[in-house]
Motif scaffolding. Structure first.
Motif, short mmCIF file in Angstrom:
data_model
loop_
_atom_site.label_atom_id
_atom_site.label_comp_id
_atom_site.label_asym_id
_atom_site.label_seq_id
_atom_site.Cartn_x
_atom_site.Cartn_y
_atom_site.Cartn_z
N LEU A 133 14.56 12.42 -58.28
CA LEU A 133 13.28 11.76 -57.48
C LEU A 133 12.28 12.70 -57.01
O LEU A 133 11.50 12.16 -56.34
CB LEU A 133 13.93 10.74 -56.61
N ARG A 134 12.33 14.09 -57.44
CA ARG A 134 11.37 15.08 -56.65
C ARG A 134 10.58 15.31 -58.00
O ARG A 134 11.05 15.52 -58.98
CB ARG A 134 11.95 16.25 -56.06
N ALA A 135 9.32 15.93 -57.78
CA ALA A 135 8.53 16.44 -58.83
C ALA A 135 7.51 17.19 -58.14
O ALA A 135 7.03 17.18 -56.78
CB ALA A 135 7.89 15.48 -59.65
N ALA A 136 7.17 18.34 -58.86
CA ALA A 136 5.97 19.17 -58.50
C ALA A 136 4.95 19.24 -59.68
O ALA A 136 5.42 19.39 -60.84
CB ALA A 136 6.43 20.50 -58.26
N ALA A 137 3.75 19.16 -59.45
CA ALA A 137 2.62 19.29 -60.52
C ALA A 137 1.48 20.08 -60.12
O ALA A 137 1.08 20.03 -59.24
CB ALA A 137 2.04 17.60 -60.69
N LYS A 138 1.03 21.01 -61.11
CA LYS A 138 -0.09 21.71 -60.93
C LYS A 138 -1.30 20.78 -61.75
O LYS A 138 -0.96 20.13 -62.74
CB LYS A 138 0.03 23.08 -61.82
N TRP A 139 -2.23 20.88 -60.96
CA TRP A 139 -3.39 19.86 -61.45
C TRP A 139 -4.75 20.40 -61.25
O TRP A 139 -5.00 21.51 -60.35
CB TRP A 139 -3.47 18.57 -60.62
N THR A 140 -5.55 19.97 -61.82
CA THR A 140 -7.15 20.46 -61.63
C THR A 140 -7.98 19.09 -61.36
O THR A 140 -7.78 18.02 -62.14
CB THR A 140 -7.81 20.95 -62.92
N GLY A 141 -8.48 19.28 -60.29
CA GLY A 141 -9.50 18.03 -59.68
C GLY A 141 -10.95 18.41 -60.28
O GLY A 141 -11.53 19.30 -60.50
N LYS A 152 -15.17 21.50 -59.27
CA LYS A 152 -13.78 21.50 -59.93
C LYS A 152 -12.97 22.15 -58.82
O LYS A 152 -13.36 23.01 -58.09
CB LYS A 152 -13.70 22.34 -61.15
N PHE A 153 -11.72 21.74 -58.68
CA PHE A 153 -10.64 22.42 -57.86
C PHE A 153 -9.44 22.03 -58.40
O PHE A 153 -9.06 21.35 -59.04
CB PHE A 153 -10.67 21.79 -56.32
N GLU A 154 -8.50 23.06 -57.55
CA GLU A 154 -7.05 23.07 -58.27
C GLU A 154 -6.05 23.01 -57.17
O GLU A 154 -6.40 23.44 -55.97
CB GLU A 154 -7.08 24.29 -59.22
N GLY A 155 -4.89 22.60 -57.63
CA GLY A 155 -3.77 22.58 -56.61
C GLY A 155 -2.44 22.31 -57.36
O GLY A 155 -2.46 22.14 -58.20
N ILE A 156 -1.45 22.09 -56.20
CA ILE A 156 -0.11 21.94 -56.50
C ILE A 156 0.20 20.57 -55.78
O ILE A 156 0.22 20.62 -54.46
CB ILE A 156 0.67 23.05 -56.70
N ASN A 157 0.97 19.66 -56.43
CA ASN A 157 1.32 18.57 -55.55
C ASN A 157 3.11 18.39 -55.51
O ASN A 157 3.41 18.59 -56.57
CB ASN A 157 0.91 17.16 -55.75
N PHE A 173 -0.75 21.16 -51.91
CA PHE A 173 -1.17 22.52 -51.77
C PHE A 173 -2.43 22.89 -52.40
O PHE A 173 -2.48 23.27 -53.59
CB PHE A 173 -0.03 23.31 -52.39
N TRP A 174 -3.59 22.86 -51.75
CA TRP A 174 -4.78 23.33 -52.18
C TRP A 174 -5.78 23.39 -50.93
O TRP A 174 -5.37 23.26 -49.86
CB TRP A 174 -5.34 22.16 -52.98
N ASN A 175 -6.78 24.01 -51.08
CA ASN A 175 -7.98 24.23 -50.17
C ASN A 175 -9.30 23.66 -50.52
O ASN A 175 -9.86 24.06 -51.38
CB ASN A 175 -7.93 25.58 -49.99
N PRO A 176 -9.62 22.70 -49.72
CA PRO A 176 -11.00 22.17 -50.05
C PRO A 176 -12.21 22.96 -50.38
O PRO A 176 -13.06 22.92 -50.55
CB PRO A 176 -11.43 20.96 -48.91
N ALA A 177 -11.98 24.12 -49.51
CA ALA A 177 -13.14 25.36 -49.40
C ALA A 177 -13.11 25.87 -50.78
O ALA A 177 -14.11 26.70 -50.96
CB ALA A 177 -12.79 26.22 -48.11
N ASP A 178 -12.22 25.90 -51.54
CA ASP A 178 -12.11 26.59 -52.60
C ASP A 178 -12.64 25.63 -53.96
O ASP A 178 -12.46 26.13 -55.29
CB ASP A 178 -10.59 26.81 -53.05
N MET A 179 -13.32 24.29 -53.39
CA MET A 179 -13.82 23.86 -54.77
C MET A 179 -14.97 24.45 -55.28
O MET A 179 -15.93 25.23 -54.36
CB MET A 179 -14.53 22.38 -54.05
N ILE A 180 -15.38 24.57 -56.50
CA ILE A 180 -16.32 25.47 -56.89
C ILE A 180 -17.16 24.48 -57.83
O ILE A 180 -16.88 23.22 -58.58
CB ILE A 180 -15.83 26.47 -57.97
N GLU A 181 -18.47 24.66 -57.90
CA GLU A 181 -19.40 23.94 -58.64
C GLU A 181 -19.49 24.28 -60.18
O GLU A 181 -19.35 25.66 -60.43
CB GLU A 181 -20.91 24.17 -57.91
N VAL A 182 -19.70 23.37 -61.01
CA VAL A 182 -19.43 23.88 -62.51
C VAL A 182 -20.58 23.22 -63.10
O VAL A 182 -21.29 22.37 -62.63
CB VAL A 182 -18.25 23.45 -63.13
#
Length: 182
Positions: A133-141, A152-157, A173-182
């Motif tokens: 019942l546990r999971a980890a996921a890498k994602w792109t926002g 665009k921003f990236e993280g792991i939940n 696990f992500w940092n809003p300051a790392d959002m980049i304009e694409v």
């Protein structure tokens, strides 16, 4: 024969106890009989049909589906849909290091505050690993802000689900300051 369908199978050699991994394959059916062959590496092995292993496999299948529902909810642009993924007493620390919020009302408010900055926004999974019942996921926002900028921003939940499929704990696990304009 045990048949599993949809997005549920995320581990290569799941029943063979191999360390190989594959991404989910939408719309495919996977059939395992008393002698299974891994589609990726060709490894053959016996399936353990004990109740413990079947319960583990069932939990992994359900958990993968729950994670996919979470990501679909993040793409809905609706904080209520997103908040509905959580148990009534869930805890969210997103991003990690921020004060944890607890309970669906606080989680709904968190979602509303985040989504208020965007015309559209969503998280898109790139890799999901499930253990019971546990999971980890890498994602792109990906999102478009109210003023029309594409970000665009990236993280792991990290997810902990309860037995009903609701998220009991989420740590992002992500940092809003790392959002980049694409």
């Amino acid at each position: 024969i045990l048949m599993l369908t949809g997005t549920q199978i995320t581990d290569c050699c799941l029943t063979l106890r191999s360390k190989h991994r594959v991404k989910p394959r939408l719309g495919k059916a996977f059939v395992y009989s008393d002698r299974s062959i891994c589609e990726k590496c060709g490894l053959r092995g016996q399936i353990d049909f004990t109740s413990k292993s079947m319960k583990q496999m069932t939990n992994n299948i359900n958990t993968a589906a729950f994670v996919n529902l979470y990501f679909e909810a993040t793409q809905s642009n609706n904080a209520s849909v997103w908040a509905n993924c959580f148990a009534a007493d869930a805890t969210v620390e997103d991003p990690v290091g921020s004060p944890p919020v607890k309970g669906t009302d606080a989680i709904l408010k968190l979602g509303e505050e985040f989504m208020a900055n965007f015309q559209t926004v969503g998280l898109y999974p790139e890799y999901i690993s499930v253990d019971n019942l546990r999971a980890a996921a890498k994602w792109t926002g990906k999102g478009v802000t109210k003023d029309g900028r594409s970000l665009k921003f990236e993280g792991i939940n990290f997810f902990q689900f309860n037995e009903t499929g609701k998220i009991a704990k989420l740590v992002g696990f992500w940092n809003p300051a790392d959002m980049i304009e694409v």
